[in-house]
Write a protein that holds these residues in place. Structure first.
Motif, PDB file in Angstrom:
ATOM      1  N   LYS A  45       0.849  -1.182   0.000  1.00 22.56           N
ATOM      2  CA  LYS A  45       0.000   0.000   0.000  1.00 22.56           C
ATOM      3  C   LYS A  45       0.886   1.234   0.000  1.00 22.56           C
ATOM      4  O   LYS A  45       2.015   1.208   0.505  1.00 22.56           O
ATOM      5  CB  LYS A  45      -0.957   0.006   1.185  1.00 22.56           C
ATOM      6  N   PHE A  97      -3.407   3.777  -1.087  1.00 19.93           N
ATOM      7  CA  PHE A  97      -3.769   3.179  -2.367  1.00 19.93           C
ATOM      8  C   PHE A  97      -2.920   1.943  -2.626  1.00 19.93           C
ATOM      9  O   PHE A  97      -1.788   1.846  -2.162  1.00 19.93           O
ATOM     10  CB  PHE A  97      -3.557   4.176  -3.518  1.00 19.93           C
ATOM     11  N   ILE A  98      -3.492   1.028  -3.392  1.00 14.69           N
ATOM     12  CA  ILE A  98      -2.691  -0.102  -3.868  1.00 14.69           C
ATOM     13  C   ILE A  98      -2.340   0.093  -5.339  1.00 14.69           C
ATOM     14  O   ILE A  98      -1.464  -0.574  -5.863  1.00 14.69           O
ATOM     15  CB  ILE A  98      -3.399  -1.454  -3.651  1.00 14.69           C
ATOM     16  N   LEU A  99      -3.045   1.035  -6.001  1.00 12.93           N
ATOM     17  CA  LEU A  99      -2.754   1.303  -7.406  1.00 12.93           C
ATOM     18  C   LEU A  99      -3.110   2.737  -7.754  1.00 12.93           C
ATOM     19  O   LEU A  99      -4.191   3.216  -7.411  1.00 12.93           O
ATOM     20  CB  LEU A  99      -3.566   0.363  -8.316  1.00 12.93           C
ATOM     21  N   TRP A 154      -2.846   4.638 -11.388  1.00 12.60           N
ATOM     22  CA  TRP A 154      -2.487   4.363 -12.774  1.00 12.60           C
ATOM     23  C   TRP A 154      -3.041   5.468 -13.663  1.00 12.60           C
ATOM     24  O   TRP A 154      -4.249   5.645 -13.769  1.00 12.60           O
ATOM     25  CB  TRP A 154      -3.060   3.018 -13.184  1.00 12.60           C
ATOM     26  N   SER A 197      -8.235  -1.027 -20.860  1.00  8.07           N
ATOM     27  CA  SER A 197      -8.865  -0.207 -19.833  1.00  8.07           C
ATOM     28  C   SER A 197      -9.535   1.039 -20.372  1.00  8.07           C
ATOM     29  O   SER A 197     -10.398   1.605 -19.713  1.00  8.07           O
ATOM     30  CB  SER A 197      -7.818   0.184 -18.792  1.00  8.07           C
ATOM     31  N   MET A 211      -6.865   5.733 -12.835  1.00 10.96           N
ATOM     32  CA  MET A 211      -7.484   4.678 -12.046  1.00 10.96           C
ATOM     33  C   MET A 211      -6.824   4.686 -10.669  1.00 10.96           C
ATOM     34  O   MET A 211      -5.601   4.566 -10.552  1.00 10.96           O
ATOM     35  CB  MET A 211      -7.286   3.316 -12.705  1.00 10.96           C
ATOM     36  N   LEU A 212      -7.638   4.882  -9.637  1.00  9.93           N
ATOM     37  CA  LEU A 212      -7.165   4.844  -8.256  1.00  9.93           C
ATOM     38  C   LEU A 212      -7.868   3.691  -7.557  1.00  9.93           C
ATOM     39  O   LEU A 212      -9.095   3.608  -7.584  1.00  9.93           O
ATOM     40  CB  LEU A 212      -7.512   6.139  -7.524  1.00  9.93           C
ATOM     41  N   ILE A 213      -7.113   2.822  -6.944  1.00 10.53           N
ATOM     42  CA  ILE A 213      -7.699   1.732  -6.171  1.00 10.53           C
ATOM     43  C   ILE A 213      -7.224   1.899  -4.737  1.00 10.53           C
ATOM     44  O   ILE A 213      -6.023   1.846  -4.456  1.00 10.53           O
ATOM     45  CB  ILE A 213      -7.319   0.347  -6.719  1.00 10.53           C
ATOM     46  N   ARG A 214      -8.194   2.126  -3.858  1.00  6.52           N
ATOM     47  CA  ARG A 214      -7.880   2.347  -2.451  1.00  6.52           C
ATOM     48  C   ARG A 214      -7.612   1.027  -1.735  1.00  6.52           C
ATOM     49  O   ARG A 214      -8.192   0.005  -2.056  1.00  6.52           O
ATOM     50  CB  ARG A 214      -9.039   3.068  -1.766  1.00  6.52           C
ATOM     51  N   TYR A 215      -6.746   1.123  -0.743  1.00  7.38           N
ATOM     52  CA  TYR A 215      -6.457  -0.019   0.115  1.00  7.38           C
ATOM     53  C   TYR A 215      -7.621  -0.185   1.081  1.00  7.38           C
ATOM     54  O   TYR A 215      -8.112   0.789   1.651  1.00  7.38           O
ATOM     55  CB  TYR A 215      -5.153   0.226   0.876  1.00  7.38           C
TER      56      TYR A 215
END
Length: 122
Positions: A30, A81-83, A85, A98, A112-116
């Motif tokens: 993370k 965040f884990i990503l 992009w 994508s 693209m944001l991916i939350r932890y």
């Protein structure tokens, strides 16, 4: 994908990326980050407030300098965040389409944001 280079010597081709993705999910990292962006104008804002500068493509003053504060009309997301992009291409790999409608150099970046997500074991 740089980390998956350690599997290149196995001679498994594109499968190395998929195997490394599974490894990264099992050993998830993370990152604490702050992401600020200028939201796109609504359709009514574009037609009502279109200045000569925007018509000519002048974007001076839109992007703040690193030494300046973030303008108040920008939005900021700060989280774990884990990503994160950002890309301008239609796809990042043979199986990752994508943003199929993107065009290179159109000035639009897909983000693209991916939350932890914290998982508590009871």
């Amino acid at each position: 994908d740089f980390e998956s280079e350690v599997l290149r010597c196995l001679g498994i081709g594109g499968l190395r990326v998929d195997l490394w993705a599974v490894w990264r999910v099992i050993n998830l990292r993370k990152y604490r980050a702050r992401f600020s962006y200028l939201p796109p104008p609504s359709k009514s804002d574009e037609t009502d407030n279109q200045s000569e500068e925007k018509k000519e493509g002048n974007i001076d003053g839109v992007l703040p300098l690193p030494t300046e504060d973030i303008p108040t009309n920008w939005k900021t997301i700060e989280d774990d965040f884990i990503l994160v992009w950002c890309h301008q291409a239609t796809h990042a790999g043979s199986n990752a389409h994508s943003s199929p409608m993107s065009k290179l150099q159109d000035g639009v970046f897909q983000v693209m944001l991916i939350r932890y997500v914290y998982m508590h074991i009871l």
